[in-house]
Design a protein around this motif. Structure first.
Motif, PDB file in Angstrom:
ATOM      1  N   LYS A  10      -8.289   2.207  10.438  1.00  0.00           N
ATOM      2  CA  LYS A  10      -8.384   1.331   9.266  1.00  0.00           C
ATOM      3  C   LYS A  10      -9.431   1.818   8.272  1.00  0.00           C
ATOM      4  CE  LYS A  10      -9.086  -2.647  11.340  1.00  0.00           C
ATOM      5  NZ  LYS A  10      -8.909  -2.285  12.769  1.00  0.00           N
ATOM      6  N   THR A  11     -10.565   2.295   8.779  1.00  0.00           N
ATOM      7  CA  THR A  11     -11.627   2.727   7.872  1.00  0.00           C
ATOM      8  C   THR A  11     -11.199   3.947   7.072  1.00  0.00           C
ATOM      9  OG1 THR A  11     -13.272   1.869   9.428  1.00  0.00           O
ATOM     10  CG2 THR A  11     -14.055   3.370   7.731  1.00  0.00           C
ATOM     11  N   LEU A  12     -10.539   4.882   7.715  1.00  0.00           N
ATOM     12  CA  LEU A  12     -10.041   6.062   7.009  1.00  0.00           C
ATOM     13  C   LEU A  12      -9.015   5.662   5.954  1.00  0.00           C
ATOM     14  CD1 LEU A  12     -10.009   9.159   6.774  1.00  0.00           C
ATOM     15  CD2 LEU A  12      -8.194   9.175   8.501  1.00  0.00           C
ATOM     16  N   ILE A  13      -8.121   4.755   6.308  1.00  0.00           N
ATOM     17  CA  ILE A  13      -7.116   4.285   5.355  1.00  0.00           C
ATOM     18  C   ILE A  13      -7.791   3.569   4.191  1.00  0.00           C
ATOM     19  CG2 ILE A  13      -5.242   2.613   5.058  1.00  0.00           C
ATOM     20  CD1 ILE A  13      -4.334   3.381   7.917  1.00  0.00           C
ATOM     21  N   GLY A  14      -8.809   2.754   4.491  1.00  0.00           N
ATOM     22  CA  GLY A  14      -9.524   2.065   3.425  1.00  0.00           C
ATOM     23  C   GLY A  14     -10.169   3.036   2.453  1.00  0.00           C
ATOM     24  N   GLY A  15     -10.771   4.094   2.979  1.00  0.00           N
ATOM     25  CA  GLY A  15     -11.381   5.089   2.108  1.00  0.00           C
ATOM     26  C   GLY A  15     -10.363   5.764   1.205  1.00  0.00           C
ATOM     27  N   HIS A  16      -9.232   6.139   1.772  1.00  0.00           N
ATOM     28  CA  HIS A  16      -8.193   6.775   0.963  1.00  0.00           C
ATOM     29  C   HIS A  16      -7.568   5.796  -0.024  1.00  0.00           C
ATOM     30  CE1 HIS A  16      -7.597  10.919   2.507  1.00  0.00           C
ATOM     31  NE2 HIS A  16      -8.265  10.445   3.547  1.00  0.00           N
ATOM     32  N   LEU A  22     -15.356  12.610   9.032  1.00  0.00           N
ATOM     33  CA  LEU A  22     -14.073  12.830   8.370  1.00  0.00           C
ATOM     34  C   LEU A  22     -13.979  12.073   7.049  1.00  0.00           C
ATOM     35  CD1 LEU A  22     -11.223  14.008   8.416  1.00  0.00           C
ATOM     36  CD2 LEU A  22     -10.500  12.020   9.768  1.00  0.00           C
ATOM     37  N   LEU A  23     -14.334  10.791   7.051  1.00  0.00           N
ATOM     38  CA  LEU A  23     -14.182   9.999   5.835  1.00  0.00           C
ATOM     39  C   LEU A  23     -15.142  10.469   4.747  1.00  0.00           C
ATOM     40  CD1 LEU A  23     -12.812   7.775   4.326  1.00  0.00           C
ATOM     41  CD2 LEU A  23     -14.315   6.106   5.424  1.00  0.00           C
TER      42      LEU A  23
END
Length: 316
Positions: free
Chosen positions: A77-83, A123-124
């Protein structure tokens, strides 16, 4: 980029919604139906049927789009939120730098989110810089003294708990108090209040609500309305269905995560007509795991699995 295919699909669906929202608003300026039209159009495509859009009352007047991405735990979820910041900047903020308010439910999640956004090699952190260039990541204390030059020259993310903004008596919170350190944000503004919230609302931030199922109350949406957001994105594994039902735009299944090798433990699925049987069989299969959890409840579950007593007799 290192997104999994399902993560790219989720972000593509979010961006498609943003485009549909923008186009609906341009086709009928002032109609205040763009969010509904875009959401119902996109859910028809995503799910095969239209899902009614439920606008939070505090944000309905301004027709602020509020949608939810349902991502199971462990789905990134955090990676998706960043993108998603990159997607909304491309769709709704084509000029200038973006401002994102990233709200989380606890201090522990706040610290974790700040770490992955700030630490080179995470990564993020690395992918956001690849997407956006210069990114300023602030906690709430830093935001209380942030200068316009920072927001004018960087895409900025302010990470805070919802409780930093959520209070019926707003005078008790620092973000609502007049703050001389923020005076430069209000040059040319009539009757400024000098507070951080007013400085943020001047820029119509994008708001991400992480673990949104913990926030679905009328006070929470009143809080978001004070920020005058351009859009609100909820990220959760368990959308709110009680207080303010979430507008689920995309729903990712656990089997999708397993296919993408995001779940490291085996997942076995079986259908039972009686939930008692389903629970009893699950306990029986995992009795060894439960023994490692030294709690009275775990021991009672193990005992139940071994004796196969009727579930109604289990004293939990």
């Amino acid at each position: 980029m290192s997104l999994k295919p399902y993560q790219s699909d989720v972000l593509d669906a979010f961006e498609a919604f943003l485009r549909a929202y923008r186009e609906a608003g341009e086709a009928a300026p002032g109609s205040r139906h763009a969010s509904r039209e875009a959401f119902e159009h996109c859910t028809l495509r995503n799910f095969g049927f239209r899902i009614p859009y439920r606008a939070p009352s505090a944000l309905a007047e301004a027709d602020v789009p509020v949608v939810c991405l349902r991502i199971p735990t462990g789905g990134g979820k955090t990676l998706i939120g960043g993108h998603a910041i990159g997607r909304i900047k491309h769709s709704l903020m084509p000029a200038g730098h973006s401002l994102t308010i990233w709200l989380v439910p606890t201090d522990a999640i706040r610290a974790q989110t700040l770490r992955v956004l700030r630490t080179p090699g995470e990564l993020l952190h690395d992918e956001l810089r690849g997407l956006l260039g210069e990114v300023a990541v602030l906690d709430i204390d830093e935001a209380l003294s942030v200068q316009p030059a920072v927001l004018d020259s960087h895409d900025t993310i302010v990470v805070a708990t919802m409780q930093a903004f959520k209070q019926s008596d707003t005078e008790r919170l620092a973000v609502y108090r007049p703050n001389g350190a923020l005076m430069d944000h209000f040059r040319g503004v009539d009757q400024p209040g000098w507070s951080l919230v007013e400085a943020l609302r001047l820029r119509r931030p994008f708001v991400i609500v992480d673990e949104a199922h913990n926030q679905g109350t009328s006070l929470a949406f009143d809080t978001l309305a004070r920020l005058d957001p351009c859009a609100v994105l909820e990220l959760t594994a368990t959308p709110d269905r009680l207080h303010q039902p979430s507008n689920v735009l995309v729903s990712v299944s656990a089997s999708t995560l397993q296919t993408a090798e995001m779940i490291k433990l085996p997942v076995e699925m079986a259908t039972h007509g009686d939930w008692r049987i389903a629970l009893r069989e699950a306990i029986a299969r995992n009795a060894g795991t439960l023994r490692t959890i030294q709690t009275p409840t775990a021991q009672r579950l193990v005992d139940l699995a071994q004796t196969r007593n009727p579930l109604g007799a289990m004293p939990i």
